[in-house]
Design an enzyme around this catalytic site. Structure first.
Site, PDB file in Angstrom:
ATOM      1  N   GLY A 128       5.536 -11.036  53.050  1.00  0.00           N
ATOM      2  CA  GLY A 128       5.758 -10.780  51.453  1.00  0.00           C
ATOM      3  C   GLY A 128       6.356 -12.092  50.805  1.00  0.00           C
ATOM      4  O   GLY A 128       5.956 -12.543  49.614  1.00  0.00           O
ATOM      5  N   ARG A 165       2.558  -3.353  49.952  1.00  0.00           N
ATOM      6  CA  ARG A 165       3.869  -3.476  49.333  1.00  0.00           C
ATOM      7  C   ARG A 165       3.606  -3.904  48.109  1.00  0.00           C
ATOM      8  O   ARG A 165       2.842  -4.442  47.422  1.00  0.00           O
ATOM      9  CB  ARG A 165       4.360  -4.766  49.923  1.00  0.00           C
ATOM     10  CG  ARG A 165       4.773  -4.508  51.608  1.00  0.00           C
ATOM     11  CD  ARG A 165       5.317  -5.468  52.258  1.00  0.00           C
ATOM     12  NE  ARG A 165       6.541  -5.861  51.946  1.00  0.00           N
ATOM     13  CZ  ARG A 165       7.403  -7.120  52.430  1.00  0.00           C
ATOM     14  NH1 ARG A 165       6.873  -7.590  53.564  1.00  0.00           N
ATOM     15  NH2 ARG A 165       8.667  -7.200  52.028  1.00  0.00           N
ATOM     16  N   GLN A 217      12.573 -13.625  45.920  1.00  0.00           N
ATOM     17  CA  GLN A 217      11.067 -13.877  45.673  1.00  0.00           C
ATOM     18  C   GLN A 217      10.614 -13.950  44.423  1.00  0.00           C
ATOM     19  O   GLN A 217       9.783 -15.136  44.092  1.00  0.00           O
ATOM     20  CB  GLN A 217      10.444 -13.054  46.674  1.00  0.00           C
ATOM     21  CG  GLN A 217      11.056 -12.840  48.279  1.00  0.00           C
ATOM     22  CD  GLN A 217      10.038 -11.837  49.061  1.00  0.00           C
ATOM     23  OE1 GLN A 217       9.262 -11.302  48.616  1.00  0.00           O
ATOM     24  NE2 GLN A 217      10.449 -11.645  50.443  1.00  0.00           N
ATOM     25  N   ASP A 234      17.983  -7.124  54.044  1.00  0.00           N
ATOM     26  CA  ASP A 234      17.353  -7.139  55.565  1.00  0.00           C
ATOM     27  C   ASP A 234      17.959  -6.670  56.556  1.00  0.00           C
ATOM     28  O   ASP A 234      17.652  -6.318  57.573  1.00  0.00           O
ATOM     29  CB  ASP A 234      16.916  -8.791  55.777  1.00  0.00           C
ATOM     30  CG  ASP A 234      15.702  -9.086  54.570  1.00  0.00           C
ATOM     31  OD1 ASP A 234      14.925  -8.166  54.367  1.00  0.00           O
ATOM     32  OD2 ASP A 234      15.641 -10.260  54.181  1.00  0.00           O
ATOM     33  N   LYS A 269       9.635  -2.087  52.093  1.00  0.00           N
ATOM     34  CA  LYS A 269       9.716  -3.223  53.169  1.00  0.00           C
ATOM     35  C   LYS A 269       8.333  -3.071  53.992  1.00  0.00           C
ATOM     36  O   LYS A 269       7.381  -2.548  53.670  1.00  0.00           O
ATOM     37  CB  LYS A 269      10.910  -3.383  53.596  1.00  0.00           C
ATOM     38  CG  LYS A 269      12.164  -3.795  52.996  1.00  0.00           C
ATOM     39  CD  LYS A 269      12.055  -5.103  52.410  1.00  0.00           C
ATOM     40  CE  LYS A 269      13.080  -5.583  51.758  1.00  0.00           C
ATOM     41  NZ  LYS A 269      13.299  -7.027  51.307  1.00  0.00           N
TER      42      LYS A 269
END
Length: 466
Positions: free
Chosen positions: A119, A147, A194, A353, A380
């Site tokens: 991703g 996603r 991100q 994470d 995720k």
């Protein structure tokens, strides 16, 4: 020895850790844990080092690059966009050079760009392609296609980029065909490094000053790494726990030699193994401790984890602190008496994470632990909430979902079981660590995905048994 290929276990002399023909991972309990597990290079930094090498005019050298499959996807993409990549010999396979003609000289790819399961790759490359004069397609595996990409599509469209996507703003994405963008002042709805990074990378090709306002400050690898490459990025605290980042368009990216520390997300699995196992002493060398990434370390310490932090020293005898910004340290972790923890939404976002393996730690802590506002885990590589609850329950944990929170009651003894890793590397590795703690044999189905982030994980799982 650990069987790293899908071969059947030997019934006469079973290995403590092995892969089966069905690509299931079999883990047996460890009487003690000792040694120094080797860590892959930080995955987040590795992605960015390759992408910024593409954007820089000249040669960049990267030492310590992650060899995981996600990073290999990024390497393949920068080559498709015109970068020349060379990998060191067998003794220096983590040393990579990237030669590029710079941001204004990217070449149109001849086929769709395959992001695999990454991703990070898809979202950051979307930002790079947004201001290119040619069109390109970004695609990935079935997991990545599921996603959400709307969170990055929306700001890029606001900058004037041409972006089309499959139903529900899912991949594949078709991006580009615009040589210039317009700067925006953007507040993401979901805290995401991100998304922030994609906007900043697009901002390099935008007219004006691009601003990203975060209600929860996220990891700042992109800002640090851009500054190292001569790009003026301004950051300030918004006074409410968030961050404001600004970047002026039209700036050039200079080549840079990057030294990548060990991946702190990979380290989290060994830290949990160390604090939760009754007879453990492990040392992790040169772990990245970026302030935006170290939440798992701090949360485990809050739970009573015995984690000693030492300044990391390089092989040349100097302090390993790659200027201008990625700090690293050696970590020593020992068996600990853990207590429960209440993790608020801000801390969950900082350790998103690592939540699955922190939930495993909570199964061995006294009291009731609560992880709040964990909804992001549903989107995720898998639905990690469903996966971690099902897997840890099968192993004997007292774990449940309460609204948007995860609740774990401990301590509970774990026992071997068959669990489904959902082809999700974070779940597979969490259940493998659980297998070290559990009584009896643990079998993890759908286990081959561990190589996405840490191809050496199974070897290290075996090596830390004295």
């Amino acid at each position: 020895m650990t069987a790293l290929s899908p071969t059947a276990p030997s019934p006469s002399a079973p290995s403590p850790t092995e892969m089966t023909r069905a690509v299931a991972l079999v883990v047996r309990p460890a009487a003690a844990l000792r040694g120094s597990p080797r860590l892959p290079g930080d995955k987040s930094i590795s992605h960015r080092a390759l992408l910024l090498g593409l954007l820089a005019e000249g040669r960049s050298t990267i030492v310590g690059l992650s060899e995981g499959e996600d990073v290999r996807s990024t390497r393949s993409i920068i080559e498709a966009l015109g970068a020349r990549v060379e990998v060191g010999d067998v003794d220096a396979s983590d040393r990579v050079t990237v030669d590029s003609d710079g941001l204004a000289s990217l070449t149109p790819p001849s086929r769709p760009l395959d992001c695999g399961n990454a991703g990070t790759t898809m979202r950051l490359v979307a930002g790079i392609l947004a201001g290119q004069p040619f069109a390109a397609t970004l695609d990935g595996d079935d997991s990545l296609r599921s996603r959400p990409m709307g969170r990055v599509i929306e700001p890029l469209r606001a900058m004037g980029a041409s972006v089309s996507a499959a139903a529900g703003d899912r991949a594949p994405l078709e991006i580009g065909g615009r040589a210039h963008l317009t700067a925006i002042d953007w507040t993401p709805e979901v805290a995401s490094a991100q998304v922030k990074s994609a906007i900043l990378l697009a901002g390099l090709r935008a007219d004006g000053t691009t601003i990203v306002r975060e209600s929860v400050a996220t990891r700042d690898h992109t800002e640090r790494m851009l500054r190292a490459r001569g790009v003026a990025v301004r950051s300030r605290d918004d006074g409410r726990g968030g961050d404001v980042v600004e970047l002026d368009g039209g700036q050039a990216v200079r080549p840079y030699d990057e030294s990548i520390p060990g991946d702190v997300s990979a380290a989290a699995f060994w830290l949990v193994a160390g604090v939760a196992h009754p007879d453990a002493s492990l040392e992790l060398e040169a772990v990245g401790i970026n302030p935006g990434r170290r939440a798992a370390i701090d949360l485990l310490r809050e739970m009573g984890g015995d984690i000693e932090e030492r300044r990391a020293i390089s092989a040349q005898g100097g302090t390993l602190d790659p200027e201008p910004g990625e700090p690293a340290a050696d970590l020593v972790v020992r068996s600990s008496n853990l207590r429960s923890i209440d993790v608020d939404g801000r801390s969950v976002a900082a350790a998103i994470d690592e939540i699955p393996v922190l939930a495993l730690a909570a199964t061995q802590a006294r009291g009731t632990s609560r992880f709040r506002s964990i909804g992001e885990l549903r989107v995720k590589e898998s639905d990690r909430i469903a996966g971690i609850v099902a897997g840890l329950r099968a192993l004997g944990a007292d774990i449940a979902v309460d609204g948007n929170d995860l609740v774990v009651v401990g301590p509970t003894p774990l026992h071997g079981a068959e669990v489904d890793g959902q082809a999700d590397h974070r779940l597979v590795m969490t259940f493998a660590i659980a297998g070290l703690l559990a009584a009896g044999q643990t079998t993890i189905h759908g286990a081959a995905s561990h190589a996405i982030s840490d191809p050496g994980f199974l070897t290290e799982l075996e090596r830390i048994r004295p």
